[in-house]
Motif scaffolding. Structure first.
Motif, short mmCIF file in Angstrom:
data_model
loop_
_atom_site.label_atom_id
_atom_site.label_comp_id
_atom_site.label_asym_id
_atom_site.label_seq_id
_atom_site.Cartn_x
_atom_site.Cartn_y
_atom_site.Cartn_z
N UNK A 69 0.82 -1.21 0.00
CA UNK A 69 0.00 0.00 0.00
C UNK A 69 0.86 1.26 0.00
N UNK A 70 1.20 1.74 -1.19
CA UNK A 70 1.92 3.00 -1.34
C UNK A 70 0.91 4.04 -1.84
N UNK A 71 0.22 4.70 -0.87
CA UNK A 71 -0.78 5.70 -1.23
C UNK A 71 -0.23 7.10 -0.93
N UNK A 72 -0.48 8.01 -1.84
CA UNK A 72 -0.06 9.40 -1.64
C UNK A 72 -1.24 10.17 -1.03
N UNK A 73 -1.25 10.30 0.29
CA UNK A 73 -2.33 11.04 0.97
C UNK A 73 -1.88 12.45 1.36
#
Length: 846
Positions: A69-73
Motif C-alpha cells: 500500500x503505497x498511497x499518496x495522501x
C-alpha cells in the motif's frame, strides 16, 4: 554542470526516467524520479548506489518486503490543515494502510541478521540509516482501527451514538420489511401483484412493484415507474412514517460519521508535519525500489567506485539499445574503454555507421546514470570515477531563430566547453570539426583539442580528420581508437580498439554501394596515391592487430585450460597423499600393536627367567635372542609398511578400475535389458490383443464384471455386460476364463476401481497439511483455501494449517468467514503462540 540544457534528451536519459516512472507504485516515487538530478558529491552518489544495491538484494533474497500500500495522501493531509476540514472514509482508509506500510518497512529495515545480536549487524545498513529517524505513529494507527473496519467502513462501535442510530435504523428497517411483506402477501392473495414480486428500493424508500392498472388497489404514494411504463412503485401508506424515520436516521448517521471524522482530523492536525516527513520516506523507498527493479531489468551493478576521474569499463552496454535489441532476440556488442591520467582524451575514428556515436552516447549515458544514483550494466571488475562537469556536442543544432548554422552551433559549444572545462570535466564531441571546409575545420578542431589537452580534461571525440589522428599520436594524454571494420565481409564489427586510429574505408564502402569504378579511380588520383597507400597501411595494421589479438585470446584460453588441468591433477595428488597418510597411520597402528605383543612376550620371558632362576649366561643368551627378535621385527615392520603401502595403492587403483568397468557393464546391461524387456512387453501385448475376438469373455482392467465381446472395430470393441452394451478401447480389456454371472446384471453400477483407490492413496501420501497464502489477494487466497480444504476432506485429513500472516487481518477474516460455511470443518482457531499465533489458523476436519 551539465551542458547543454537538452543534455538528457541527447543521450536518451529522458527515456530512462520514463522507464523508472513505470516501475513506481505511486505518485510519491514518480515525483522523486522527476526530481532526480546529477550529483558530483562522491559520498552522496556512493550512498545512493549502495541503497539501490541493497534493495536489489532484497528483491532477490527476500519475499516478505512490505510493498502493498503505497498511497499518496499528502494532498488530503495538507487540505485538513485548515480548521473544519476532515478526511473522508476512503482517505482515512488509505492513510491507515500507508501508515502501516511505513511502519512495516521501518521494522523490516531495522531488523538484524540475528535478532539476539546487536543492531549493527543489519544486512541493509544504508537503508537502515535511511529509516533511522522515521516516526511510525502506532497511536494514530490504533485510533483509526477503532474507527474503521478491516474493509475501510466506519464501525458501528466507532461511537456510542453511532451504535444507537444504527441499531434503531436496523430495527426500523426490519419493521418496515415485515409490514411490506404482510401487505405484499395480502396483495398477492387478492391477485393485485404477481406471486414472484418482492419489495424493492426507490429513492431510498422501500416500495412494492405493481401493474399500472392495479395501482389504486394499494393505498399509498406512487414514487416511480419503470422505463417501459409497465410497472409502478408504490409506498404503502402504512410504512410512509417508518420510511420517513429511516431518512431521518440516515441523516443522523451521516452527521455522526462526519463528527467522528472531524474529531479524528482535529486529533491528527498537530502531527501533520511529522506524518508528511514519513511520507517523504515512503516516496524515497518507492524511488529506490523502482531503481532496483530497473537495475534488474538491465543487469546493472555498482562498479568499483573511486573518488577520482577514471573510466575503466569492461563489457559496458548501452541500456536502451540492450532493451531494444532484446525484443528482437539480439544482443548488444559490449564496449571496453579506458580513460585515466595518462590517456585522458580518446579520439575515435572509423567508418560511418560503424558505432562511433553509439560509443560516445554509451559513455555519456552510463556516467550520467551512475552520478544520478543508478546502477549501470557492465562487468563487475570495471572501475568508475566521478566528474564535476559533463559536456556534449552531438547532432545538428541549426536554429533559424538564433541565426545559427550547423558549424556555428558547434563553434558555440566549443567556446562554452573551453571556457568551463577543467581536469574534473568530461567532454563528448561527435564529428569534431565537421560542418565546414575540411582544411580550416580540421585546423580549428586541432587547436581546440590542444586547449582541452592543456586543461587536462577527459573526453571522447569522434572524427574523420587525419590531422587529429596525428595529433593523438604525437601528444601525451590523447590516444587514438578505432571502430573495427571487416574488410572482407564489408561490414562494421561495432568493436572499439584503443591504440591505433581507424580508417574511414571510403573506397571500400564506395565499391560496396556500387559507385562506378572510373569514379573511384578518379577520386583516388585526386587525393593522391600517398593518401590511399597510407589508408591501406592503416587498414593492414588494424587487420594484423586483430589477428594477433585473436591469437592472444586463444593463448589465454589455452593457459586457462592448462591451469584448470594442473589444478585438477594437484587435487588428485593431494587426495593420493591423503590416502597414503591414512595407510601409513594404519600401518603404524598395526606396528604398535605388534610391538605391544613383543613387549608382552619379553615380559613373559623375564618372568620365566625369574621363576627358573637361570644362570647369568643363560639370561644373557635369552636377552640376546630378544634383541635379535626386536631388530628383525623393526626391519620387518619397515619393509611391511612399504609393501603394505604399495599394495594399498595398487588395490585403490584396481578398485577404481573395477568400478569404472562395472559401471560401464551395468549401463550396457541396463540398455540391453531395457530393450529386451520392451520387446517382451510388446510381444505379450500383441498376443493379448490377438486373443480378444468376438465371443470372448473379457473384463475391464481394475473391474470384476465379466462381459462378452460382440464386435471389434479397429482398436475398439463392443462389449455386452449383461443387458448393457458399451464401446471400450482394446488396451483397457483383458481376457478371462470366467463366465458372466447373472448377478453381474444386478450389481451396482457405482463402485470404486482399484485405479481410483491407488490414485487416492498416492494423493494422500503427497498431501501437505500446510498452505501458505501470504501475499495473495483476497480472492486468490479464498480460491486456494477452498481447493485445499476440499482436498483435505477428500483424503481424510483430521487437521490442517493455513498460514495467512497477521498484517491487517483481512486475509484471516475472509478465510475464517469461509470456514464457517464448510460442513466438513468442525473447529478452527489460532495456532499456539509458540508456533505462529494469530498468523496461522488451525482447522479440525470432521
Amino acid at each position: 554542470m551539465i551542458y547543454p540544457q537538452n543534455f538528457e534528451q541527447k543521450i536518451g536519459f529522458d527515456q530512462i526516467r520514463q522507464l523508472l516512472k513505470e516501475k513506481c507504485l505511486s505518485t510519491l516515487g514518480e515525483e522523486r524520479v522527476t526530481d532526480m538530478v546529477f550529483s558530483d558529491r562522491f559520498n552522496e552518489v556512493e550512498e545512493r548506489l549502495d541503497q539501490v544495491t541493497e534493495f536489489v538484494r532484497i528483491l532477490q533474497e527476500e519475499d516478505n518486503f512490505p510493498a502493498q500500500y503505497f498511497f499518496d495522501v499528502r494532498p488530503s493531509l495538507k487540505r485538513i490543515r485548515v480548521e473544519g476540514m476532515y478526511l473522508d472514509e476512503q482517505e482515512l482508509f488509505d492513510l491507515r494502510r500507508s501508515l502501516e506500510t511505513i511502519r512495516d518497512i521501518v521494522r523490516f529495515l531495522q531488523k538484524s541478521e540475528n535478532e539476539e545480536e546487536e543492531e549493527t549487524t543489519s544486512p541493509y545498513p544504508c537503508l537502515k540509516r535511511l529509516a533511522g529517524d522515521i516516526t511510525v505513529f502506532p497511536q494514530l494507527i490504533g485510533k483509526i482501527n477503532g474507527i474503521l473496519s478491516p474493509y475501510g467502513k466506519i464501525k458501528d462501535n466507532a461511537s456510542a451514538e453511532l451504535a444507537r442510530i444504527r441499531r434503531e435504523l436496523a430495527s426500523t428497517m426490519g419493521s418496515i420489511s415485515r409490514s411490506l411483506n404482510s401487505i405484499l402477501r395480502n396483495a398477492q392473495s387478492e391477485g393485485v401483484v404477481d406471486k414472484d414480486v418482492t419489495p424493492t428500493m426507490r429513492d431510498g424508500r422501500l416500495v412494492i412493484p405493481v401493474a399500472p392498472a392495479l395501482k389504486r388497489k394499494i393505498k399509498g404514494i406512487v414514487h416511480d415507474e419503470s422505463a417501459s411504463g409497465k410497472t409502478v412503485f408504490i409506498e404503502p401508506a402504512e410504512v410512509v412514517e417508518a420510511n420517513n424515520r429511516i431518512r431521518e436516521l440516515e441523516g443522523d448517521e451521516r452527521r455522526e460519521i462526519i463528527r467522528i471524522l472531524m474529531e479524528f482530523s482535529n486529533l491528527l492536525r498537530p502531527s501533520i508535519p511529522d506524518v508528511l516527513l514519513s511520507y517523504e520516506f515512503l516516496a524515497e523507498i518507492d524511488f529506490i525500489r523502482a531503481k532496483a527493479l530497473f537495475s534488474e531489468q538491465i543487469t546493472g551493478l555498482k562498479p568499483a567506485f573511486e573518488n577520482k576521474q577514471v573510466i575503466d569499463w569492461t563489457m559496458a552496454v548501452h541500456p536502451l539499445l540492450q532493451l531494444s535489441l532484446a525484443k528482437h532476440g539480439k544482443k548488444v556488442i559490449p564496449l571496453d574503454i579506458e580513460l585515466d591520467e595518462k590517456q585522458r582524451i580518446l579520439i575515435i575514428s572509423g567508418p560511418n555507421a560503424g558505432g562511433k556515436s553509439v560509443c560516445l552516447k554509451t559513455v555519456g549515458l552510463l556516467q550520467y546514470m551512475l552520478q544520478c544514483g543508478l546502477l549501470i550494466p557492465m562487468h563487475e571488475r570495471s572501475h568508475a570515477g566521478i566528474f564535476s562537469n559533463i559536456f556534449i556536442d552531438i547532432g545538428d543544432e541549426q536554429s533559424i531563430e538564433d541565426d545559427l548554422s550547423t558549424y556555428s552551433s558547434h563553434l558555440t559549444n566549443m567556446k562554452i566547453m573551453m571556457k568551463n572545462c577543467n581536469e574534473r570535466s568530461l567532454i563528448l564531441i561527435d564529428e569534431f570539426g565537421g560542418g565546414t571546409e575540411p582544411q580550416i575545420g580540421g585546423a580549428i578542431a586541432e587547436a581546440v583539442l590542444k586547449r582541452f589537452n592543456q586543461k587536462q580534461t577527459f573526453g571522447v571525440i569522434t572524427t574523420h580528420y587525419q590531422n587529429l589522428k596525428h595529433f593523438a599520436e604525437d601528444h601525451d594524454g590523447v590516444v587514438n581508437g578505432a571502430m573495427l571494420y571487416d574488410r572482407h565481409l564489408m561490414q562494421a564489427l561495432f568493436q572499439l580498439q584503443i591504440g591505433n586510429p581507424g580508417s574511414s574505408f571510403a573506397v571500400e564502402i564506395a565499391r560496396k554501394i556500387g559507385l562506378p569504378e572510373d569514379v573511384i579511380s578518379d577520386a583516388s588520383e585526386i587525393v593522391g596515391s600517398e593518401y590511399i597507400n597510407a589508408d591501406k597501411y592503416l587498414q593492414d595494421i588494424v587487420r594484423d592487430k586483430r589477428y594477433w589479438e585473436g591469437k592472444r585470446q586463444t593463448i589465454r584460453q589455452r593457459e586457462k585450460h592448462m591451469e584448470e588441468t594442473i589444478a585438477r591433477y594437484q587435487t588428485e595428488i593431494e587426495e593420493l597423499q591423503k590416502s597414503r597418510k591414512e595407510i601409513l597411520q594404519k600401518a603404524k597402528e598395526e606396528a604398535e600393536q605388534l610391538m605391544q605383543e613383543a613387549n608382552a612376550r619379553i615380559e613373559n620371558t623375564i618372568r620365566a627367567i625369574k621363576e627358573a632362576q637361570a644362570e647369568k649366561e643363560k639370561t644373557r643368551q635369552i636377552r640376546q635372542e630378544l634383541n635379535d627378535f626386536r631388530e628383525s621385527l623393526d626391519t620387518l615392520t619397515a619393509k611391511e609398511q612399504e609393501e603394505k603401502i604399495a599394495r594399498k595403492i595398487e588395490k585403490l587403483k584396481e578398485k577404481q578400475n573395477r568400478k569404472k568397468e562395472k559401471k560401464a557393464n551395468k549401463n550396457q546391461e541396463n540398455t540391453l535389458s531395457a530393450q529386451a524387456l520392451a520387446e517382451q512387453q510388446a510381444k505379450k501385448e500383441a498376443e493379448r490383443l490377438a486373443a480378444i475376438v468376438p465371443g470372448s469373455y473379457v473384463k475391464i482392467k481394475g473391474q470384476t464384471s465379466v462381459g462378452e465381446v460382440l464386435e471389434i472395430n479397429g482398436k475398439k470393441a463392443i462389449v455386452a455386460f449383461g443387458s448393457i452394451k458399451t464401446t471400450v478401447k482394446l488396451d483397457r480389456l483383458e481376457r478371462t476364463n470366467a463366465q458372466p454371472k447373472q448377478a453381474d446384471v444386478s450389481t451396482k453400477s457405482t463402485y470404486i476401481s482399484s485405479q481410483t483407490q491407488d490414485s487416492m492413496y498416492e494423493k494422500k501420501l503427497n498431501f501437505k497439511q500446510d498452505i501458505d497464502v501470504r501475499g495473495m489477494r483476497g480472492d486468490e487466497a479464498l480460491q486456494a483455501v477452498t481447493y485445499f480444504i476440499d482436498d483435505a476432506i477428500l483424503v481424510g485429513m483430521s487437521r490442517v494449517r493455513i498460514l495467512h500472516g497477521t498484517g491487517t487481518g483481512i486475509l484471516r477474516t475472509l478465510i475464517r468467514q469461509y470456514l464457517q460455511t464448510v460442513p466438513g470443518v468442525s473447529h478452527f482457531a489460532d495456532e499456539h503462540i509458540q508456533f505462529g499465533g494469530a498468523g496461522i489458523t488451525v482447522v479440525d476436519l470432521s
